[in-house]
Design a protein around this motif. Structure first.
Motif, PDB file in Angstrom:
ATOM      1  N   ALA A 169      50.846  40.355  41.177  1.00  0.00           N
ATOM      2  CA  ALA A 169      50.847  41.135  42.415  1.00  0.00           C
ATOM      3  C   ALA A 169      50.431  40.311  43.625  1.00  0.00           C
ATOM      4  O   ALA A 169      50.505  40.804  44.753  1.00  0.00           O
ATOM      5  N   ARG A 170      49.969  39.070  43.398  1.00  0.00           N
ATOM      6  CA  ARG A 170      49.484  38.209  44.491  1.00  0.00           C
ATOM      7  C   ARG A 170      48.402  38.928  45.293  1.00  0.00           C
ATOM      8  O   ARG A 170      48.403  38.960  46.519  1.00  0.00           O
ATOM      9  N   SER A 171      47.482  39.538  44.576  1.00  0.00           N
ATOM     10  CA  SER A 171      46.383  40.260  45.211  1.00  0.00           C
ATOM     11  C   SER A 171      45.207  40.280  44.253  1.00  0.00           C
ATOM     12  O   SER A 171      45.292  39.768  43.132  1.00  0.00           O
ATOM     13  N   ALA A 172      44.108  40.839  44.682  1.00  0.00           N
ATOM     14  CA  ALA A 172      42.945  40.968  43.811  1.00  0.00           C
ATOM     15  C   ALA A 172      43.223  42.018  42.744  1.00  0.00           C
ATOM     16  O   ALA A 172      43.898  43.013  42.998  1.00  0.00           O
ATOM     17  N   ALA A 173      42.714  41.796  41.534  1.00  0.00           N
ATOM     18  CA  ALA A 173      42.953  42.717  40.425  1.00  0.00           C
ATOM     19  C   ALA A 173      41.656  42.953  39.663  1.00  0.00           C
ATOM     20  O   ALA A 173      40.779  42.086  39.617  1.00  0.00           O
ATOM     21  N   ILE A 174      41.551  44.138  39.077  1.00  0.00           N
ATOM     22  CA  ILE A 174      40.374  44.489  38.287  1.00  0.00           C
ATOM     23  C   ILE A 174      40.796  45.137  36.973  1.00  0.00           C
ATOM     24  O   ILE A 174      41.869  45.745  36.876  1.00  0.00           O
ATOM     25  N   THR A 175      39.951  44.990  35.970  1.00  0.00           N
ATOM     26  CA  THR A 175      40.114  45.677  34.689  1.00  0.00           C
ATOM     27  C   THR A 175      38.728  46.083  34.209  1.00  0.00           C
ATOM     28  O   THR A 175      37.778  45.310  34.357  1.00  0.00           O
ATOM     29  N   THR A 176      38.614  47.269  33.649  1.00  0.00           N
ATOM     30  CA  THR A 176      37.346  47.676  33.050  1.00  0.00           C
ATOM     31  C   THR A 176      37.499  47.732  31.541  1.00  0.00           C
ATOM     32  O   THR A 176      38.578  48.016  31.019  1.00  0.00           O
ATOM     33  N   ALA A 177      36.402  47.442  30.842  1.00  0.00           N
ATOM     34  CA  ALA A 177      36.409  47.510  29.385  1.00  0.00           C
ATOM     35  C   ALA A 177      36.600  48.959  28.936  1.00  0.00           C
ATOM     36  O   ALA A 177      36.098  49.882  29.581  1.00  0.00           O
ATOM     37  N   PRO A 178      37.320  49.187  27.855  1.00  0.00           N
ATOM     38  CA  PRO A 178      37.563  50.564  27.406  1.00  0.00           C
ATOM     39  C   PRO A 178      36.320  51.196  26.808  1.00  0.00           C
ATOM     40  O   PRO A 178      35.514  50.529  26.160  1.00  0.00           O
ATOM     41  N   ARG A 179      36.183  52.469  27.054  1.00  0.00           N
ATOM     42  CA  ARG A 179      35.143  53.260  26.390  1.00  0.00           C
ATOM     43  C   ARG A 179      35.593  54.709  26.348  1.00  0.00           C
ATOM     44  O   ARG A 179      36.422  55.134  27.134  1.00  0.00           O
ATOM     45  N   SER A 180      35.048  55.465  25.398  1.00  0.00           N
ATOM     46  CA  SER A 180      35.437  56.868  25.250  1.00  0.00           C
ATOM     47  C   SER A 180      34.684  57.715  26.262  1.00  0.00           C
ATOM     48  O   SER A 180      33.678  57.296  26.835  1.00  0.00           O
ATOM     49  N   ASP A 181      35.171  58.949  26.474  1.00  0.00           N
ATOM     50  CA  ASP A 181      34.501  59.851  27.408  1.00  0.00           C
ATOM     51  C   ASP A 181      33.069  60.124  26.970  1.00  0.00           C
ATOM     52  O   ASP A 181      32.164  60.224  27.792  1.00  0.00           O
ATOM     53  N   HIS A 182      32.869  60.277  25.668  1.00  0.00           N
ATOM     54  CA  HIS A 182      31.528  60.442  25.111  1.00  0.00           C
ATOM     55  C   HIS A 182      31.365  59.431  23.982  1.00  0.00           C
ATOM     56  O   HIS A 182      32.129  59.445  23.015  1.00  0.00           O
ATOM     57  N   THR A 183      30.373  58.567  24.132  1.00  0.00           N
ATOM     58  CA  THR A 183      30.110  57.581  23.092  1.00  0.00           C
ATOM     59  C   THR A 183      29.667  58.287  21.824  1.00  0.00           C
ATOM     60  O   THR A 183      28.820  59.178  21.858  1.00  0.00           O
ATOM     61  N   ARG A 184      30.239  57.878  20.703  1.00  0.00           N
ATOM     62  CA  ARG A 184      29.949  58.554  19.434  1.00  0.00           C
ATOM     63  C   ARG A 184      29.329  57.583  18.430  1.00  0.00           C
ATOM     64  O   ARG A 184      29.607  56.396  18.426  1.00  0.00           O
TER      65      ARG A 184
ATOM     66  N   LEU B 292      40.487  37.302  44.121  1.00  0.00           N
ATOM     67  CA  LEU B 292      39.904  37.616  45.425  1.00  0.00           C
ATOM     68  C   LEU B 292      40.472  36.711  46.517  1.00  0.00           C
ATOM     69  O   LEU B 292      40.652  37.130  47.662  1.00  0.00           O
ATOM     70  N   ILE B 293      40.808  35.475  46.157  1.00  0.00           N
ATOM     71  CA  ILE B 293      41.315  34.530  47.142  1.00  0.00           C
ATOM     72  C   ILE B 293      42.627  35.016  47.753  1.00  0.00           C
ATOM     73  O   ILE B 293      42.899  34.781  48.932  1.00  0.00           O
ATOM     74  N   TYR B 294      43.468  35.700  46.947  1.00  0.00           N
ATOM     75  CA  TYR B 294      44.718  36.230  47.493  1.00  0.00           C
ATOM     76  C   TYR B 294      44.434  37.223  48.614  1.00  0.00           C
ATOM     77  O   TYR B 294      45.110  37.242  49.640  1.00  0.00           O
ATOM     78  N   MET B 295      43.445  38.060  48.395  1.00  0.00           N
ATOM     79  CA  MET B 295      43.107  39.083  49.369  1.00  0.00           C
ATOM     80  C   MET B 295      42.548  38.470  50.640  1.00  0.00           C
ATOM     81  O   MET B 295      42.893  38.872  51.754  1.00  0.00           O
ATOM     82  N   LEU B 296      41.696  37.480  50.478  1.00  0.00           N
ATOM     83  CA  LEU B 296      41.063  36.863  51.641  1.00  0.00           C
ATOM     84  C   LEU B 296      42.056  36.060  52.479  1.00  0.00           C
ATOM     85  O   LEU B 296      41.784  35.759  53.641  1.00  0.00           O
ATOM     86  N   ARG B 297      43.198  35.702  51.891  1.00  0.00           N
ATOM     87  CA  ARG B 297      44.220  34.992  52.647  1.00  0.00           C
ATOM     88  C   ARG B 297      45.022  35.921  53.560  1.00  0.00           C
ATOM     89  O   ARG B 297      45.744  35.444  54.440  1.00  0.00           O
ATOM     90  N   SER B 298      44.934  37.226  53.347  1.00  0.00           N
ATOM     91  CA  SER B 298      45.678  38.171  54.175  1.00  0.00           C
ATOM     92  C   SER B 298      45.106  38.161  55.591  1.00  0.00           C
ATOM     93  O   SER B 298      43.879  38.106  55.770  1.00  0.00           O
ATOM     94  N   PRO B 299      45.962  38.235  56.599  1.00  0.00           N
ATOM     95  CA  PRO B 299      45.450  38.215  57.985  1.00  0.00           C
ATOM     96  C   PRO B 299      44.515  39.371  58.296  1.00  0.00           C
ATOM     97  O   PRO B 299      43.668  39.257  59.177  1.00  0.00           O
ATOM     98  N   GLU B 300      44.640  40.486  57.554  1.00  0.00           N
ATOM     99  CA  GLU B 300      43.754  41.624  57.782  1.00  0.00           C
ATOM    100  C   GLU B 300      42.292  41.273  57.557  1.00  0.00           C
ATOM    101  O   GLU B 300      41.392  41.918  58.099  1.00  0.00           O
TER     102      GLU B 300
END
Length: 402
Positions: free
Chosen positions: A159-174, A271-279
């Motif tokens: 995507a040439r932008s900043a990206a995130i992923t979170t580790a999977p977990r269930s709604d209620h830990t069992r 993050l570097i992709y995002m910081l390169r944007s003129p915005e």
């Protein structure tokens, strides 16, 4: 078992009410019923075309767009004066604005919102890109941490932008399994394994010594009693007569409770992709972007919300910008299955984002992670969503005030 309910209230109060200032769009729902919706009464076909072309040009160039540029670049069969008049009307309605004394226009938050809701063009993640991404994932070992870091890295490059992923977990830990291990005459190690694979350990001091054989018997009994339970179900169990057993059950319940309440672990790249944007060339704007990645509480409410929703979600900054997310868009998707384990994957970038392509990339990575988790946990993989449905193109979901 001590489960202070004020902890939940404190956590909720630490998350701003972002619905007042954000726009969240759910594509899969919206596009599925788009054919049944009446045409928008706000904009004419010509106005929609001009708004779409201005956004396309602005995303590509980051420069204000003039009427003559539109007529010449896209071969419009109207004069620049006609386009100029329509641009003026769009500005009066709040969809466009013009910076300083420039004759060109740029889209507003409201303009982006209308574009994503009504005008988003069809786009496909190229077959070669999908094949390359699959190859990268199947080269790594079946290690969760590697999948998380790789998904953020691959998505950032795609995507040439900043990206995130979170580790999977269930709604209620069992609860899955525990072991009580004698370390010394008055010291026991509690090893707790939760469904999903997380392991927690805790030292327990004993008033009276217990042999390992007795601890093993207690472990077996508790594994039968607690099998598959979450902290709320454990809290409702009949009280144990034995003080040590009660203490172990309380520790298990407390641990599961805090697992439910802990912040998602976030992996991020690009993050570097995002910081390169003129915005974000301005120092203050750049600092706010960096703060998003350094302070997980900022993303917390968005990640929690998206984990409860199917499909791709698009989050746009509102006209009254959310304090920590001015002029930022998030394209996020849940992956996995909540009953087993689910996480969030997505892209963070400027409002001036190629939404159709980004949505396709996020959806593909989400589906890929869902498939990997289905193999790891052994649950049936849901049918793969079609990347593009019908003539209207990719789907997503939009949230917030409109």
């Amino acid at each position: 078992m001590s489960l202070p309910m004020h902890v939940q209230a404190e956590m909720l109060s630490s998350f701003p009410n972002f619905h007042e200032n954000m726009v969240i769009l759910c594509y899969d729902e919206y596009m599925a019923r788009k054919q049944q919706l009446a045409p928008s009464s706000k904009l004419t076909t010509r106005q929609e075309t001009i708004l779409e072309l201005i956004i396309r040009e602005f995303v590509s160039t980051a420069e204000p767009v003039g009427s003559r540029r539109l007529v010449e670049a896209y071969g419009l069969d109207v004069s620049p004066a006609t386009v100029r008049n329509e641009m003026k009307r769009l500005e009066q309605m709040g969809y466009l604005t013009h910076p300083h004394t420039s004759a060109g226009r740029v889209p507003t938050h409201q303009g982006y919102r209308y574009f994503v809701q009504h005008l988003l063009p069809e786009d496909h993640l190229p077959t070669t890109v999908r094949r390359t991404i699959r190859h990268q994932f199947f080269q790594v070992q079946a290690e969760m941490d590697q999948w998380m870091q790789l998904s953020a890295s691959v998505l950032a490059r795609t995507a040439r932008s900043a990206a995130i992923t979170t580790a999977p977990r269930s709604d209620h830990t069992r609860f899955k399994h525990l072991e009580l291990i004698s370390l010394q005459s008055h010291t026991v190690l509690l090893v707790l394994v939760m469904q999903g694979g997380a392991v927690r350990q805790q030292i327990i001091a004993l008033e009276e010594p217990k042999a390992q054989s007795e601890l093993s018997q207690l472990s077996n009994r508790l594994n039968d009693v607690l099998a598959g339970l979450n902290w709320m179900q454990i809290q409702r169990l009949e009280p144990e007569q034995d003080a040590f057993v009660r203490r172990v059950i309380d520790l298990v319940g407390d641990t599961l409770y805090h697992e439910d309440e802990r912040m998602d672990e976030v992996y991020h790249e690009g993050l570097i992709y995002m910081l390169r944007s003129p915005e974000f060339s301005d120092q203050n704007a750049a600092q706010q972007v960096v703060e998003i990645f350094e302070n997980p509480i900022i993303l917390g409410p968005f990640l929690t919300e998206v984990r409860q929703m199917p499909g791709v979600q698009v989050i746009l900054g509102g006209e009254n910008p959310y304090e920590n997310l001015p002029d930022v868009s998030l394209v996020l998707s849940r992956y996995g299955r909540p009953s087993y384990g689910s996480g969030v994957v997505g892209v963070i970038g400027p409002l001036r984002m190629p939404y159709a392509y980004t949505i396709s990339a996020v959806r593909f990575i989400s589906q890929l992670l869902t498939g990997l988790l289905s193999e790891l946990y052994g649950y049936p993989e849901p049918p793969e969503e079609t990347p593009e449905r019908g003539p209207s193109g990719p789907e997503a979901d939009i949230h917030g005030d409109s």
